[in-house]
Design an enzyme around this catalytic site. Structure first.
Site: not given
Length: 735
Positions: A516, A550, A709
């Site tokens: 993540d 990202e 996460d």
């Protein structure tokens, strides 16, 4: 081994409505290559291409490193000050290609946005999770309102394509939270309720409302702020932009930052020329404000109840909206019908406690003991008062679990409020001293409104190699709250409360890794990873790589994977036969390629899947109640396999009430590998049921992604990645 033959079939209804099959002209586009005068920095190319798409005077979409349009771009639009487009001819798009299908969906979404925006009675906004928000403006659209807030009825609308080129509408009920107030009015009324985002309350040149990240409020006056780049004051600038004298004179200066700029500087703005972007969390804080009357609080509580609509309400309303759009936008007169699909019901995971005893939920370890033992010495820090006693229910829970595992815990290291230093250096020494005494996990009791900084305590403890579990003293913990606090404490001490019975299949992955990324809007904290074996045994977490975009670094992914393979070898005395790599969100081009190639050299099989929290719509089932057809949420474990798109959607959680709220399925895309979808679905589903830190609930995400996460968010809050070097990777500090 045929898994499907052993699965129970199920009929599933989706909030999707058939529109049409794309024609040959729909599949044809003009393609352009972009030449930059200066090579973009790593992670910036996609953002720059996306911004160029808005400057071409035609609906344009990025596809890979190129741009495609449905109409030829005019020659004068083919060049900017630092870029140039070169036409490559026409391109035939194929819905069986994931990138092509995604680009076509973007085209169809933009066409739909254009058509829906034509009405003066509604507005269209892009949804944060994808798709469009279509809502009714003005008094007609208000469902509930109060002092400075409104809730407007609307719909979240998206489009989707299957591999055969069939176009569907996906429609769901959506409520838009809105305030007619300015930032000035909001801060006068609710000064203690923080703002995160604000928007201009006047239109810009493109007839839109610019959104900003909120910075701070000041007592400065607009006429005193000089804009050096323009040679005028902030007051003069806004007067030139249409502000009234009253707006300018009665405003204070606030500072904001463009949302899309990672390193954007704060910009001066006017408190009466901005409005807050109201969220559900802000409205909840209004209800907690002591100055708000009881009637207003009741109205707000009614809002939260009304927005939790059942699947039956959602599908019925979606059907009405779909029929309207089919008629008005696509010229289709036949009524919309919700899409029905054949699905399967996956078997539940078998959870195991101490000595592989079966349990139905994590809470049962109180009577069965934990699957794996970690540290047995714990510290206790009471920053609420000067009492040395552990919270009663937590103490009882710890002792009961220890007894079931046939061991004794050392709980004598206790400190209270008067023991805790005030000076920063002394505080650091406080934690270092505890660490040198062998204490590596501490329960910290402190109220939410404590003058001690929770984040500072957490970082100082981590620097000393100590994990902290926080607990509020009031209201006093009942046995349920105490159990969850205890589970969090044990996980941070390297315990593993439960494990899984492995899926009995020769092709199952024996090492699963979740990845993540989190962002503080300046840097992305990527490659946060967490891994388990096929039986759920934890291999711990890995440090993230700090990156600009990202997109994960291929080298960072391989470094993480190789470290975890070595951990696997140390435990199992062999290399894994197959890896399952799970990515939270979209897999970007090339992210996993290096890892795949290096694993091939070692003859280690690998599957890569992306797990997406949005884009799966709603999943329901048709049933008859009192002779009427109604919809209910699809059962947990329901899955629809979509082999043509190499994907599946599945239900991994349930609403608290059958009549209030509706679950959100996951969409999982098989990006690489040869494992059958049904086996990937089964292993993914079982990992959602592994939640060692919660006594009574499972995860919506697979456990490895849930932890990755949580870890990325924790690393983002900590900010100082170097301090994590001192703490054991077996300690789940993010639970």
């Amino acid at each position: 081994m045929d898994l499907l033959s052993n699965l129970r079939r199920s009929s599933i209804v989706l909030n999707r409505f058939y529109v049409k099959s794309l024609s040959q002209s729909d599949l044809t586009a003009y393609e352009y290559r972009c030449i930059f005068k200066k090579t973009p920095e790593l992670g910036d190319e996609k953002r720059l291409l996306a911004s160029i798409c808005y400057k071409l005077g035609a609906i344009a979409v990025r596809i890979g490193s190129n741009i495609i349009t449905k109409e030829a771009v005019r020659p004068e639009k083919l060049q900017g000050h630092d870029w140039q487009l070169v036409q490559m001819g026409t391109k035939q798009l194929d819905c069986r290609n994931d990138a092509h299908r995604c680009a076509l969906e973007t085209f169809e979404r933009k066409f739909l946005e254009r058509d829906l925006s034509a009405s003066s009675q509604t507005e269209v906004r892009k949804a944060a999770e994808g798709g469009l928000i279509w809502w009714v403006v003005g008094a007609k659209g208000i469902e509930k309102s109060g002092n400075g807030w409104e809730v407007h009825r609307g719909r979240r609308i998206d489009v989707s394509l299957d591999a055969e080129g069939n176009l569907y509408l996906e429609i769901d009920i959506h409520h838009r939270f809105y305030t007619p107030w300015t930032v000035h009015q909001w801060l006068e009324q609710y000064p203690e309720i923080p703002l995160s985002y604000v928007r201009n309350n006047y239109l810009d040149e493109r007839h839109g409302f610019i959104n900003w990240q909120y910075g701070r409020f000041t007592q400065e006056r607009p006429q005193d702020i000089l804009l050096d780049c323009l040679g005028m004051s902030l007051a003069e600038y806004h007067l030139n932009k249409g502000a009234t004298e009253e707006e300018v004179q009665q405003s204070y200066v606030v500072y904001v930052k463009p949302i899309s700029w990672r390193k954007g500087k704060l910009t001066a703005h006017l408190s009466r020329r901005l409005s807050p972007s109201l969220t559900m969390e802000m409205l909840a804080k209004v209800a907690e404000d002591s100055t708000v009357c009881d009637r207003e609080k009741r109205e707000i509580r009614a809002v939260f109840k009304s927005i939790k609509q059942s699947i039956n309400q959602r599908l019925q309303e979606a059907q009405k909206t779909a029929s309207w759009i089919l008629t008005k936008t696509y010229g289709i007169s036949s009524p919309a019908i919700a899409l029905s699909c054949d699905g399967y019901l996956l078997p539940a995971a078998k959870l195991l406690a101490a000595n592989k005893q079966p349990v139905s939920k994590t809470a049962d370890i109180r009577n069965k003991g934990c699957a794996k033992i970690g540290e047995t010495s714990f510290g206790y820090l009471n920053l609420y008062n000067n009492q040395l006693q552990y919270p009663l229910e937590v103490h009882k829970c710890l002792l009961e679990i220890a007894n079931k595992n046939n061991l004794q815990l050392s709980l004598d290291q206790r400190r209270v409020l008067s023991d805790y230093p005030q000076d920063d250096l002394d505080q650091q020494m406080f934690w270092q001293t505890w660490s040198s005494q062998g204490i590596k996990t501490v329960l910290v009791v402190m109220p939410w409104d404590s003058h001690h900084d929770k984040q500072k305590i957490r970082i100082q403890a981590i620097q000393a190699g100590i994990a902290t579990q926080f607990m509020v003293p009031l209201p006093k913990a009942d046995k349920y709250k105490a159990l969850n606090v205890t589970l969090g404490l044990l996980c941070k001490a390297g315990w593993q409360p439960i494990q899984l019975e492995s899926v009995d299949h020769p092709e199952v992955a024996d090492l699963i890794i979740g990845f993540d990324t989190g962002t503080n809007r300046e840097l992305y904290y990527g490659t946060s990873a967490f891994a388990v074996l096929a039986d759920g045994q934890s291999l711990g977490w890995e440090l993230p790589a700090v990156q600009r975009g990202e997109t994960f670094s291929g080298q960072a992914i391989w470094q993480t994977v190789s470290k975890l393979i070595i951990k696997f070898y140390q435990i199992c005395q062999r290399y894994p036969q197959k890896l399952l790599l799970m990515r939270d969100g979209l897999v970007q081009e090339g992210e996993f390629q290096q890892t795949i190639e290096l694993l091939k050299e070692r003859k280690i099989a690998v599957d890569v899947i992306s797990v997406r929290k949005s884009g799966a719509g709603r999943m329901g089932q048709e049933i008859y109640e009192n002779g009427q057809l109604v919809y209910r949420d699809a059962a947990i474990g329901s899955v629809i396999l979509q082999p043509a798109e190499r994907s599946f959607i599945m239900v991994t959680s349930q609403p608290v009430s059958k009549t209030i709220g509706s679950i959100r399925p996951l969409r999982i895309v098989h990006e690489y590998g040869s494992t059958d979808l049904e086996l990937l679905a089964l292993q993914t589903y079982h990992l959602t049921q592994l939640h060692p830190a919660s006594g009574f609930r499972s995860c919506r995400l697979p456990w490895v992604l849930h932890l990755a996460d949580r870890s990325s968010k924790e690393f983002q809050r900590i900010g100082q990645i170097s301090v994590l070097q001192n703490i054991s990777r077996d300690k789940l500090i993010a639970v």
